[in-house]
Design a protein around this motif. Structure first.
Motif: not given
Length: 357
Positions: A59-72, A250-252
């Motif tokens: 389930d990639g939703r959390a990772a996708r959201a984390a990457v999105a947040a990292r790049h705004g 890795c985007v934390s």
């Protein structure tokens, strides 16, 4: 400008890992652009913790959201991939393009993927006498797909973001491979997260800085429309649960701080390597600069012979002749810590001397 035909003898599928397989496994590795001593212990432990969830589909939703947040950016502008290499395949298969152009010398997988998908590929060859710097005027106006690396593998040249942006057109997909941008202090000249550049597609890899080449994880940043096209070309569950756990980690904030410190250390170690190689100027050795990536491109007389002698002395470096725009007189050397670099420079001295006999 090079028009499509054959690959002019360049082995587009040759990568640095070939230098350290089989009989090269015991060599000191300056051929592969993955940071040594990785992944760090905290990241290995985090990935190991994800193994309890292997029975469930990823389930990639959390990772996708984390990457999105990292790049705004909104999550609709993010696609997670099995490394940047998968992204090149998706772009080649999913996008309907008439005249793709790849700016060389650079990572050869984009051209290989385009050719495999049946495209005729044109090359723009940047020249050594120009320092391998980008001239947007060299790119044909009717190119509807342009691929460029920044900082570029293997030249280590960092192109100004404003200059790269001049390649954008409303009818064109501009693919910028930023696989090594996190090794640049401050990620200056990055285009990741920009939504004001028409047709922009930015590729990022998490395998280089974090030592995850065996896990395969990267991502694409683009318009929601382009992301949708690429996503439809992906198989179901393309990114494994451990890779998704790695992406989120890795985007934390902790990881970004560590990556920033690593980038500063790479810059210092690279300066040490470049200074050491400059001592061989009287032997015809030249380093392309200013180098901004975790590797340097070196021009060496009888480079193939030097490389063979280096292997005999226990060191692997990347041959340069498989990159379009380069010939047999080039080697790529990964940046390592000072102790490793000092050992390499001693071996390089011996290899150059042996090659000159």
């Amino acid at each position: 400008m090079h028009t499509d035909g054959d690959t002019d003898g360049h082995d587009l599928r040759h990568h640095g890992d070939a230098e350290v397989r089989d009989d090269g496994a015991k060599l000191v590795d300056l051929a592969v652009n993955v940071r040594a001593g990785t992944p760090p212990a905290w990241l290995r432990e985090h990935i190991a913790g994800s193994l309890d969830g292997l029975a469930a589909y990823p389930d990639g939703r959390a990772a996708r959201a984390a990457v999105a947040a990292r790049h705004g950016v909104p999550v609709e502008r993010v696609l997670l991939t099995a490394g940047a290499a998968e992204a090149f395949v998706l772009l080649a298969r999913a996008l309907k393009v008439r005249r793709p152009v790849v700016v060389h010398p650079q990572f050869t997988e984009p051209e290989a993927a385009l050719r495999d998908a049946g495209h005729s590929v044109d090359r723009v060859l940047l020249r050594a006498q120009d320092g391998f710097r980008l001239d947007p005027a060299l790119v044909p106006e009717d190119a509807d797909l342009v691929v460029i690396g920044n900082p570029t593998n293997p030249t280590s040249i960092l192109h100004p973001a404003a200059l790269v942006s001049r390649l954008a057109r409303p009818w064109r997909t501009l693919v910028v491979d930023e696989a090594f941008m996190d090794s640049v202090p401050g990620e200056r000249e990055a285009l990741a997260g920009r939504s004001d550049v028409p047709g922009l597609v930015v590729l990022r890899s998490l395998t280089k800085t974090w030592g995850l080449a065996g896990l395969r994880i990267g991502y694409v940043l683009a318009s929601p429309e382009t992301i949708g096209e690429l996503e439809r070309a992906q198989p179901l569950w393309p990114v494994s649960t451990p890779a998704l756990a790695a992406a989120e980690a890795c985007v934390s904030g902790r990881a970004l701080a560590e990556a920033a410190e690593t980038a500063r250390r790479i810059a210092a170690d690279r300066a040490h390597l470049v200074a050491g190689l400059a001592e061989f100027g009287s032997d015809g050795v030249r380093v392309v600069g200013p180098a901004e990536g975790p590797f340097v491109l070196v021009r060496v007389e009888r480079a193939g012979v030097v490389r063979a002698h280096l292997r005999g002395l226990g060191y692997a470096v990347r041959r340069g002749d498989t990159f379009p725009g380069l010939g047999e007189g080039w080697l790529r050397v990964a940046v390592r810590d000072r102790v490793t670099v000092n050992g390499f420079l001693q071996a390089f001295d011996g290899a150059v001397m042996l090659a000159g006999r």
